[in-house]
Motif scaffolding. Structure first.
Motif, PDB file in Angstrom:
ATOM      1  N   SER A  50     -15.864  22.464 -25.535  1.00 34.11           N
ATOM      2  CA  SER A  50     -15.685  23.161 -24.176  1.00 34.11           C
ATOM      3  C   SER A  50     -13.703  22.877 -23.853  1.00 34.11           C
ATOM      4  O   SER A  50     -13.504  21.187 -23.767  1.00 34.11           O
ATOM      5  CB  SER A  50     -16.198  22.432 -23.180  1.00 34.11           C
ATOM      6  OG  SER A  50     -16.163  21.054 -22.846  1.00 34.11           O
ATOM      7  N   ASP A  65     -15.195  17.662 -18.230  1.00 33.31           N
ATOM      8  CA  ASP A  65     -16.643  18.586 -17.985  1.00 33.31           C
ATOM      9  C   ASP A  65     -17.289  18.867 -19.892  1.00 33.31           C
ATOM     10  O   ASP A  65     -17.012  18.538 -20.580  1.00 33.31           O
ATOM     11  CB  ASP A  65     -16.429  20.133 -17.780  1.00 33.31           C
ATOM     12  CG  ASP A  65     -15.803  20.796 -19.379  1.00 33.31           C
ATOM     13  OD1 ASP A  65     -15.507  20.108 -20.681  1.00 33.31           O
ATOM     14  OD2 ASP A  65     -15.192  21.791 -19.072  1.00 33.31           O
ATOM     15  N   LEU A  67     -20.720  20.703 -22.092  1.00 35.04           N
ATOM     16  CA  LEU A  67     -21.333  22.064 -22.633  1.00 35.04           C
ATOM     17  C   LEU A  67     -22.302  21.472 -23.567  1.00 35.04           C
ATOM     18  O   LEU A  67     -21.598  20.645 -24.288  1.00 35.04           O
ATOM     19  CB  LEU A  67     -19.900  22.798 -23.228  1.00 35.04           C
ATOM     20  CG  LEU A  67     -20.764  23.692 -22.940  1.00 35.04           C
ATOM     21  CD1 LEU A  67     -21.140  24.711 -22.708  1.00 35.04           C
ATOM     22  CD2 LEU A  67     -19.667  25.197 -23.948  1.00 35.04           C
ATOM     23  N   LEU A  77     -22.946  23.903 -18.738  1.00 44.06           N
ATOM     24  CA  LEU A  77     -21.225  23.414 -18.197  1.00 44.06           C
ATOM     25  C   LEU A  77     -21.603  22.474 -16.959  1.00 44.06           C
ATOM     26  O   LEU A  77     -21.902  23.017 -15.943  1.00 44.06           O
ATOM     27  CB  LEU A  77     -20.554  24.534 -17.942  1.00 44.06           C
ATOM     28  CG  LEU A  77     -19.071  24.511 -17.697  1.00 44.06           C
ATOM     29  CD1 LEU A  77     -18.558  23.651 -18.736  1.00 44.06           C
ATOM     30  CD2 LEU A  77     -18.475  25.325 -17.348  1.00 44.06           C
ATOM     31  N   SER A 118     -23.747  26.268 -14.732  1.00 46.57           N
ATOM     32  CA  SER A 118     -22.466  26.034 -14.369  1.00 46.57           C
ATOM     33  C   SER A 118     -22.752  24.229 -12.956  1.00 46.57           C
ATOM     34  O   SER A 118     -22.991  24.996 -11.940  1.00 46.57           O
ATOM     35  CB  SER A 118     -22.062  26.528 -13.451  1.00 46.57           C
ATOM     36  OG  SER A 118     -20.856  26.493 -13.063  1.00 46.57           O
TER      37      SER A 118
END
Length: 324
Positions: A50, A65, A67, A77, A118
């Protein structure tokens, strides 16, 4: 009911995402969070690269973050954001849009577009709302009869979904900073942990018992502990700097604006002068606060681009700031 845990001290979730949750043996913790949030069992197949992940121990901006990809090709995500960002809604949109275009090969049919979730864990007040978890999805409704546009029987069979919204990215916002009440509801148990770093013994939410065991501070080496405590110090310092700069800037700007407004009001009318002075004072105070924050971030070694993204100042204004 508040329940301050008496168990082992646990590692902050953002640091765990940086260092620990990327290990396959710890995927059960992330699976538990996603399963609880979506209310369906999720199995992480692998983690993907990511672009925005920050894994530098000296990263003071403190955004991270992960992913993840499930066994059906769905993308998750998961992002933690500690500091205020006024355009965070747009960044959520950018992140999902980027994934949609990155994970389809040129020439492939649109039916190959991947499902994207998300999941945003935020420690600041984003927008105006009193709930702790928000869910966003795309629906199409008739402007005359409010009818929800649905899939055809063929589309349902082809895409293996029942609603149009299931073809589009979905967004989850977890506003965790003010939630400190232990609950029997699994999702609220996760929010409690994300805010307090505590997991009481009667936790039932998927992934929390595993988190209690694998995120113990005592499992870290001395070097890892030093890096972790340095990270915590950076978080505290940055939050204090931003809070102080904002409030000092507002106070100074308001005082200057009031003085100017009073002087102008004597000549042109007290009411008009005060209004203009207050407006100018607030604007100057906000500008001063941004400049003070930029100076602090510049002193910490952040690039002009990152400082501009955080404060809204131009790179030219940032470069002109002198650091004593």
């Amino acid at each position: 009911m508040d329940m301050k845990g008496n168990g082992p001290e646990l590692i902050r979730f953002d640091w765990a995402m940086k260092r620990l949750l990327r290990d396959k043996v710890n995927h059960g913790i992330l699976e538990g969070l996603i399963t609880t949030l979506l209310n369906k069992k999720i199995h992480i197949q692998k983690l993907l690269e990511s672009e925005s992940n920050q894994d530098d121990a000296d990263d003071k901006y403190n955004r991270v973050d992960i992913l993840a990809e499930d066994e059906n090709g769905g993308l998750y995500l998961i992002e933690v954001q500690n500091e205020t960002e006024f355009a965070y809604f747009q960044r959520m949109l950018f992140g999902t849009s980027k994934l949609v275009t990155e994970y389809i090969k040129r020439g492939q049919g649109y039916e190959n577009i991947r499902k994207v979730y998300s999941i945003n864990i935020v420690y600041f007040n984003i927008g105006c709302g009193t709930d702790i978890v928000y869910h966003g999805k795309t629906e199409f409704r008739g402007i005359h009869n409010n009818e929800l546009l649905s899939l055809s029987t063929f589309q349902k069979q082809k895409f293996d979904v029942s609603e149009v919204s299931e073809l589009y990215p979905e967004y989850y916002i977890l506003k965790v900073n003010d939630f400190n009440r232990w609950s029997k509801v699994p999702l609220e148990q996760w929010i409690y942990f994300l805010n307090t770093g505590e997991i009481p013994d009667d936790a039932t939410a998927p992934g929390l018992n595993e988190a209690r065991e694998k995120l113990k501070l005592e499992r870290m080496t001395k070097a890892e502990l030093n890096a972790y405590y340095h990270h915590l110090d950076n978080v505290v310092v940055l939050r204090d700097n931003i809070y102080t700069a904002r409030n000092e800037g507002r106070i100074d700007g308001l005082a200057e604006g009031l003085a100017e407004g009073l002087e102008k009001g004597l000549a042109e009318g007290l009411e008009k002068g005060l209004a203009e002075g207050l407006e100018k004072g607030l604007a100057e105070g906000e500008k001063k606060a941004k400049t003070d924050i930029a100076g602090q971030l510049k002193a910490m070694g952040l690039t002009a681009d990152k400082i501009a993204a955080a404060t809204g100042l131009t790179t030219e204004e940032i470069e002109a700031i002198r650091i004593d």
